[in-house]
Design a protein around this motif. Structure first.
Motif, mmCIF file in Angstrom:
data_model
loop_
_atom_site.group_PDB
_atom_site.id
_atom_site.type_symbol
_atom_site.label_atom_id
_atom_site.label_comp_id
_atom_site.label_asym_id
_atom_site.label_seq_id
_atom_site.Cartn_x
_atom_site.Cartn_y
_atom_site.Cartn_z
ATOM 1 N N ALA A 1 -4.811 -39.260 -40.527
ATOM 2 C CA ALA A 1 -5.263 -39.579 -39.178
ATOM 3 C C ALA A 1 -5.542 -38.263 -38.466
ATOM 4 O O ALA A 1 -4.800 -37.296 -38.612
ATOM 5 C CB ALA A 1 -4.228 -40.385 -38.411
ATOM 6 N N VAL A 2 -6.623 -38.234 -37.715
ATOM 7 C CA VAL A 2 -7.035 -37.019 -37.010
ATOM 8 C C VAL A 2 -6.422 -36.993 -35.620
ATOM 9 O O VAL A 2 -6.442 -37.992 -34.890
ATOM 10 C CB VAL A 2 -8.574 -36.947 -36.906
ATOM 11 N N TYR A 3 -5.873 -35.826 -35.261
ATOM 12 C CA TYR A 3 -5.485 -35.575 -33.874
ATOM 13 C C TYR A 3 -6.404 -34.481 -33.355
ATOM 14 O O TYR A 3 -6.288 -33.324 -33.743
ATOM 15 C CB TYR A 3 -4.020 -35.135 -33.773
ATOM 16 N N ASP A 4 -7.327 -34.893 -32.502
ATOM 17 C CA ASP A 4 -8.209 -33.935 -31.846
ATOM 18 C C ASP A 4 -7.538 -33.403 -30.583
ATOM 19 O O ASP A 4 -7.427 -32.200 -30.368
ATOM 20 C CB ASP A 4 -9.534 -34.620 -31.514
ATOM 21 N N LYS B 1 -1.807 -38.664 -23.321
ATOM 22 C CA LYS B 1 -1.506 -40.065 -23.020
ATOM 23 C C LYS B 1 -1.969 -40.982 -24.142
ATOM 24 O O LYS B 1 -1.355 -42.000 -24.437
ATOM 25 C CB LYS B 1 -2.187 -40.487 -21.715
ATOM 26 N N THR B 2 -3.086 -40.635 -24.746
ATOM 27 C CA THR B 2 -3.623 -41.340 -25.910
ATOM 28 C C THR B 2 -4.057 -40.292 -26.924
ATOM 29 O O THR B 2 -4.103 -39.101 -26.623
ATOM 30 C CB THR B 2 -4.828 -42.231 -25.540
ATOM 31 N N VAL B 3 -4.380 -40.761 -28.113
ATOM 32 C CA VAL B 3 -4.854 -39.855 -29.165
ATOM 33 C C VAL B 3 -6.370 -39.961 -29.252
ATOM 34 O O VAL B 3 -6.914 -41.053 -29.474
ATOM 35 C CB VAL B 3 -4.239 -40.218 -30.531
ATOM 36 N N PHE B 4 -7.034 -38.839 -29.073
ATOM 37 C CA PHE B 4 -8.480 -38.781 -29.303
ATOM 38 C C PHE B 4 -8.649 -38.451 -30.783
ATOM 39 O O PHE B 4 -8.268 -37.366 -31.239
ATOM 40 C CB PHE B 4 -9.107 -37.709 -28.412
ATOM 41 N N THR B 5 -9.177 -39.397 -31.536
ATOM 42 C CA THR B 5 -9.191 -39.282 -32.992
ATOM 43 C C THR B 5 -10.591 -39.452 -33.550
ATOM 44 O O THR B 5 -11.528 -39.813 -32.835
ATOM 45 C CB THR B 5 -8.234 -40.317 -33.615
ATOM 46 N N ALA B 6 -10.751 -39.193 -34.832
ATOM 47 C CA ALA B 6 -12.035 -39.357 -35.519
ATOM 48 C C ALA B 6 -12.162 -40.786 -36.025
ATOM 49 O O ALA B 6 -11.288 -41.272 -36.754
ATOM 50 C CB ALA B 6 -12.160 -38.370 -36.665
ATOM 51 N N GLY B 7 -13.239 -41.449 -35.630
ATOM 52 C CA GLY B 7 -13.502 -42.797 -36.111
ATOM 53 C C GLY B 7 -14.357 -42.783 -37.368
ATOM 54 O O GLY B 7 -14.457 -41.766 -38.065
ATOM 55 N N LEU C 1 -7.444 -43.331 -41.532
ATOM 56 C CA LEU C 1 -6.782 -44.552 -41.080
ATOM 57 C C LEU C 1 -7.444 -45.179 -39.860
ATOM 58 O O LEU C 1 -7.138 -46.314 -39.512
ATOM 59 C CB LEU C 1 -5.306 -44.262 -40.782
ATOM 60 N N PHE C 2 -8.357 -44.438 -39.214
ATOM 61 C CA PHE C 2 -9.059 -44.991 -38.057
ATOM 62 C C PHE C 2 -10.563 -45.083 -38.308
ATOM 63 O O PHE C 2 -11.365 -45.001 -37.393
ATOM 64 C CB PHE C 2 -8.752 -44.165 -36.805
ATOM 65 N N SER C 3 -10.907 -45.330 -39.553
ATOM 66 C CA SER C 3 -12.330 -45.516 -39.881
ATOM 67 C C SER C 3 -12.888 -46.795 -39.266
ATOM 68 O O SER C 3 -14.110 -46.964 -39.180
ATOM 69 C CB SER C 3 -12.532 -45.531 -41.398
ATOM 70 N N ASP C 4 -11.994 -47.693 -38.828
ATOM 71 C CA ASP C 4 -12.458 -48.921 -38.189
ATOM 72 C C ASP C 4 -12.873 -48.705 -36.736
ATOM 73 O O ASP C 4 -13.424 -49.622 -36.110
ATOM 74 C CB ASP C 4 -11.386 -50.000 -38.275
ATOM 75 N N VAL C 5 -12.624 -47.525 -36.178
ATOM 76 C CA VAL C 5 -13.140 -47.191 -34.853
ATOM 77 C C VAL C 5 -14.633 -46.919 -35.024
ATOM 78 O O VAL C 5 -15.020 -45.964 -35.714
ATOM 79 C CB VAL C 5 -12.422 -45.959 -34.266
ATOM 80 N N LYS C 6 -15.486 -47.733 -34.435
ATOM 81 C CA LYS C 6 -16.920 -47.715 -34.741
ATOM 82 C C LYS C 6 -17.692 -46.653 -33.958
ATOM 83 O O LYS C 6 -18.818 -46.869 -33.522
ATOM 84 C CB LYS C 6 -17.527 -49.097 -34.490
ATOM 85 N N GLY D 1 -12.854 -41.632 -30.848
ATOM 86 C CA GLY D 1 -12.370 -42.680 -29.956
ATOM 87 C C GLY D 1 -10.913 -42.467 -29.609
ATOM 88 O O GLY D 1 -10.199 -41.702 -30.280
ATOM 89 N N ASP D 2 -10.470 -43.119 -28.554
ATOM 90 C CA ASP D 2 -9.074 -43.042 -28.128
ATOM 91 C C ASP D 2 -8.280 -44.208 -28.705
ATOM 92 O O ASP D 2 -8.721 -45.361 -28.668
ATOM 93 C CB ASP D 2 -8.985 -43.086 -26.598
ATOM 94 N N VAL D 3 -7.096 -43.899 -29.232
ATOM 95 C CA VAL D 3 -6.151 -44.918 -29.679
ATOM 96 C C VAL D 3 -4.800 -44.579 -29.071
ATOM 97 O O VAL D 3 -4.558 -43.440 -28.659
ATOM 98 C CB VAL D 3 -6.047 -44.979 -31.221
ATOM 99 N N SER D 4 -3.910 -45.546 -29.009
ATOM 100 C CA SER D 4 -2.589 -45.290 -28.432
ATOM 101 C C SER D 4 -1.707 -44.556 -29.444
ATOM 102 O O SER D 4 -1.940 -44.611 -30.664
ATOM 103 C CB SER D 4 -1.930 -46.605 -28.027
ATOM 104 N N PHE D 5 -0.665 -43.916 -28.930
ATOM 105 C CA PHE D 5 0.291 -43.283 -29.827
ATOM 106 C C PHE D 5 1.032 -44.327 -30.649
ATOM 107 O O PHE D 5 1.444 -44.058 -31.785
ATOM 108 C CB PHE D 5 1.279 -42.415 -29.030
#
Length: 322
Positions: free
Chosen positions: A203-206, A210-216, A233-238, A242-246
């Motif tokens: 999983a990418v942490y950019d 408050k949230t994780v800005f990650t690679a989709g 693990l966040f390839s489903d972010v289209k 994108g931002d996901v919660s911790f």
């Protein structure tokens, strides 16, 4: 002041069609391979001759230009995220830096460009007066890195298309093929090393507190993780990002956290933040202190992709590179 600058650019740029450019003088014979028509992110441009007064903005755009040996066709550059690769340093030093970040519209016009190549869509921010239509009216052609407006998944084929397109615009297609061949050689070597290896959950942490800005899944970062022997693990972010919660980050339990390194917050600071976050204490990557790091400049559609895949593969599968 702005009116005089605009007038000067219009005289030099000839509204995009009359300036003397590489491959032929104004009004002379059309160079071999021209005219070239490029449809790019909703803008179609026909180049009668290669640009002679190019400006590149953003790291990956600049390095594509330098990788193709186009520094003599450049009158300016700006907005690096990282140090220029050593192999390009001498060429880069011959190009004027017109701004540390994005230039104002006036500063851009003062360079009298006939072509501006942007890496991020923010290069052509209309609110800042740098919209592509505005620049076209000033006689300046533009090109935007195609990762900003993909027609489908962004892959190494997208990287090759970007390099080939820029090479076509400047009339140097053979240089593109040599660069692409070298990229493919590196990637082939990585593929051979990883044969049979089980993918590592990544999983990418950019950034983000408050949230994780990650690679989709819509950017080159997803493809790079796959080629390096990982599973995003966040390839489903289209989207590319994108931002996901911790909580989501923790639930997916990455085995390795890939940190994108850039800006004022160092990769070490990001590691300390993640290690101290109670929501992540049971995540395998945090528990085992397994991090990988790539500079942001290596995670976008440009000439660094192959070397970055190799670097990431070494971090995910060190046993395969012992």
């Amino acid at each position: 002041m702005l009116a005089s600058l605009l007038c000067a650019v219009l005289l030099v740029a000839g509204c995009g069609g009359g300036t003397e450019r590489a491959g032929g003088a104004r009004g002379g014979a059309v160079p071999s391979g021209f005219p070239v028509t490029v449809a790019n992110c909703g803008v179609t441009t026909t180049y009668q001759r290669p640009p002679q007064r190019a400006v590149s903005l953003n790291q990956h755009a600049t390095e594509v230009m330098l990788a193709l040996g186009l520094e003599k066709s450049m009158v300016g550059t700006g907005y690096l995220d990282d140090k220029v690769l050593p192999e390009f340093q001498a060429a880069y030093d011959r190009v004027k830096v017109i701004s540390e970040e994005y230039p104002s519209f006036e500063a851009l016009l003062s360079a009298e460009p006939d072509f501006v190549y942007g890496g991020w869509a923010s290069t052509f921010e209309e609110k800042e007066g740098r919209g592509r239509a505005v620049l076209k009216k000033a006689g300046i052609d533009t090109h935007l890195n195609i990762e900003e407006c993909p027609k489908g998944p962004v892959t190494t084929a997208t990287v090759e298309e970007e390099i080939r397109t820029v090479a076509r615009i400047f009339g140097v297609p053979d240089r593109a093929e040599r660069r692409i061949a070298s990229l493919r050689t590196v990637l082939s070597g990585v593929e051979g090393r990883l044969s049979g290896a089980a993918p590592v959950k990544v999983a990418v942490y950019d950034s983000g507190d408050k949230t994780v800005f990650t690679a989709g899944g819509a950017g080159i970062g997803d493809e790079m993780i796959r080629l390096a022997g990982g599973a995003n693990l966040f390839s489903d972010v289209k989207k590319a990002y994108g931002d996901v919660s911790f909580e989501q980050f923790a639930e997916r339990a990455p085995e390795v956290v890939l940190i994108y390194d850039y800006g004022d917050r160092s990769a070490e600071d990001k590691k300390r933040f993640l290690l101290s976050n109670p929501a992540l204490k049971d995540v395998p990557a945090i528990r085992n202190r397994r991090f990988a790091v790539l500079p942001l400049s290596s995670t976008v559609t440009g000439v660094r992709v192959a070397a970055a895949v190799e670097s990431l593969a070494r971090q995910l599968h060190p046993d395969r590179f012992a």
